[in-house]
Structures are given as C-alpha cells and as structure tokens.
Write a protein that holds these residues in place. Structure first.
Motif, PDB file in Angstrom:
ATOM      1  N   CYS A  78      -0.942  39.118  49.848  1.00  0.00           N
ATOM      2  CA  CYS A  78       0.406  38.678  49.480  1.00  0.00           C
ATOM      3  C   CYS A  78       0.341  37.203  49.088  1.00  0.00           C
ATOM      4  O   CYS A  78       0.608  36.313  49.885  1.00  0.00           O
ATOM      5  N   CYS A  83       2.360  38.383  44.164  1.00  0.00           N
ATOM      6  CA  CYS A  83       3.768  38.645  44.500  1.00  0.00           C
ATOM      7  C   CYS A  83       4.610  37.423  44.134  1.00  0.00           C
ATOM      8  O   CYS A  83       5.071  36.697  45.020  1.00  0.00           O
ATOM      9  N   ALA A 110       6.900  35.880  47.180  1.00  0.00           N
ATOM     10  CA  ALA A 110       7.042  36.608  48.444  1.00  0.00           C
ATOM     11  C   ALA A 110       6.449  35.843  49.631  1.00  0.00           C
ATOM     12  O   ALA A 110       7.105  35.734  50.669  1.00  0.00           O
ATOM     13  N   HIS A 160       9.152  44.888  51.783  1.00  0.00           N
ATOM     14  CA  HIS A 160       8.151  44.319  50.870  1.00  0.00           C
ATOM     15  C   HIS A 160       6.768  44.907  51.148  1.00  0.00           C
ATOM     16  O   HIS A 160       6.056  45.291  50.212  1.00  0.00           O
ATOM     17  N   HIS A 165       2.531  46.537  49.377  1.00  0.00           N
ATOM     18  CA  HIS A 165       1.230  46.385  50.047  1.00  0.00           C
ATOM     19  C   HIS A 165       0.761  47.619  50.801  1.00  0.00           C
ATOM     20  O   HIS A 165      -0.158  47.515  51.605  1.00  0.00           O
TER      21      HIS A 165
HETATM   22 ZN    ZN Z   1       3.461  40.494  48.834  1.00  0.00          ZN
END
Ligand code: ZN
Length: 218
Positions: A78, A83, A110, A160, A165
C-alpha cells in the motif's frame, strides 16, 4: 481478539494496551474467551451487568489493534504509487477530514489517509476524557457518537484492504485472519447499530456472504 495475530509482530502504529488489573482488562479477557468458543453472535453481546459504553470502548480498542496489525502486514504494497487515492473499489473514494483540525477534505494517497486515520483514532483512544480506562471515571455523554465515527472510519481500512489488497493478504496467508476479524467487526456493529448501512455499501456483498453462511448453519 488479537490472539490470531500472535505470529506477526509487525504493527502499523504502536498497539494500544488496556492496562492489566483494570475492569476493562477483565472485560477484554472475557471477550477473548467467548470469541474462542467460535460463536461470534454470542461473543459480541453485552455481557450481563456490564456497561454498554465500556463494552464498546474495549471492543473499539481491540478492533483498532486488529486493523493496525492487518494493515501493518501490507504496508509494503500500500504505497502512494500503488494506491494514489484511498479507495474501496472503483465506486468509492475517501478524502480525509476529521471535522476539527482538518475541515476541508484532503485528497491523498491511501497510505497517507490510513496514517491520518489511525493517528486520529489513536489520539482519541489515548484521551482519558474520551476513553476513560480507570474505574469510577464516567464516559462522556457523547461517547457513543464518538465511537460510531471511529468505527465508521476504521471500516474504511477493511474496505480498502479487501478491494485493493486481497491478493496480497492471500499471498501472506492472512485471509482467514482478515475474514474472522472483519466478521467479528460486522457482528459487533450490527449488534449495537453502530454504522449506517450506506457506509457499509463498499463491502455489502461480502457482509451478506459472511453473515448468511452463519445463519444457515446454526
Ligand atoms: Zn492500498
């Protein structure tokens, strides 16, 4: 409870500890024991004679710790490159605002969003006037309202992680942990009506699947 994650020591933010010897610590132990029985519907119910605010506080700390660990396992994936926005699938995008210090929502990556979010939650968990851990100190009148906002925002991290993911979670062999943690979270918020249905929309199909499977079995 966090015992599922005993093997992974890495967390995103420092773990929030409930001090041993307090009533909340006993409540946390109680919750862990009922969870161990495998009946999540039963495990989330307010134990007899206990205070609802305190029960919600203990569980909120636990969900924070669980999400902290789950997110901690995927921080290498991430990234701002992977992201660039905080999203939950193509239809949902979140911009950060806390309504106090940040009033105008910030569009950010993110990881930045989750960083804001987890810091914001942590500050409140550490605030004794909001989350009193000592016996005899009353919860503030607006506690339930504050807890609802915290849980609503913590949900977005699950959303998320599931949307962006899940393959990473699978590659780490963490999917059973994620599913159990999320199911526990959903049962908890359903039991006490803590998150509005429209906020749960990004994972509604998953929620239906996770919760229906149970009712048909029991
Ligand atoms: Zn992410």
């Amino acid at each position: 409870m966090s015992f599922w994650f005993a093997k992974s020591a890495k967390t995103f933010k420092p773990k929030k500890n409930i001090p041993e010897g307090t009533h909340q610590y006993d409540l946390m132990k109680h919750a862990a024991a009922t969870l161990g029985s495998g009946n999540l519907r039963l495990a989330v119910m307010l134990p007899e004679g206990e205070d609802l605010n305190e029960w919600i506080a203990v569980n909120t700390v636990d969900f924070f710790n669980q999400i902290n660990m789950l997110y901690g396992t995927i921080t290498e994936f991430c990234t701002p490159e992977n992201c660039p926005v905080m999203s939950a699938g193509p239809k949902y995008e979140y911009h950060w605002a806390d309504g106090k210090t940040v009033k105008k929502p910030i569009k950010c990556s993110a990881p930045k969003y989750v960083d804001y979010l987890m810091n914001w939650v942590q500050e409140q968990l550490d605030d004794e006037t909001m989350f009193p851990s000592k016996v005899g100190i009353r919860f503030p009148k607006d506690f339930l309202q504050s807890a609802k906002v915290i849980l609503k925002r913590l949900f977005r991290v699950y959303a998320h992680v599931y949307h962006q993911h899940f393959p990473h979670i699978v590659s780490l062999g963490e999917e059973a942990h994620l599913n159990t943690s999320f199911k526990h979270f959903i049962y908890f918020v359903q039991e006490f009506g803590l998150i509005e249905k429209r906020e749960l929309a990004p994972l509604q199909d998953l929620i239906d699947r996770l919760t229906n499977k149970d009712s048909s079995r029991s």
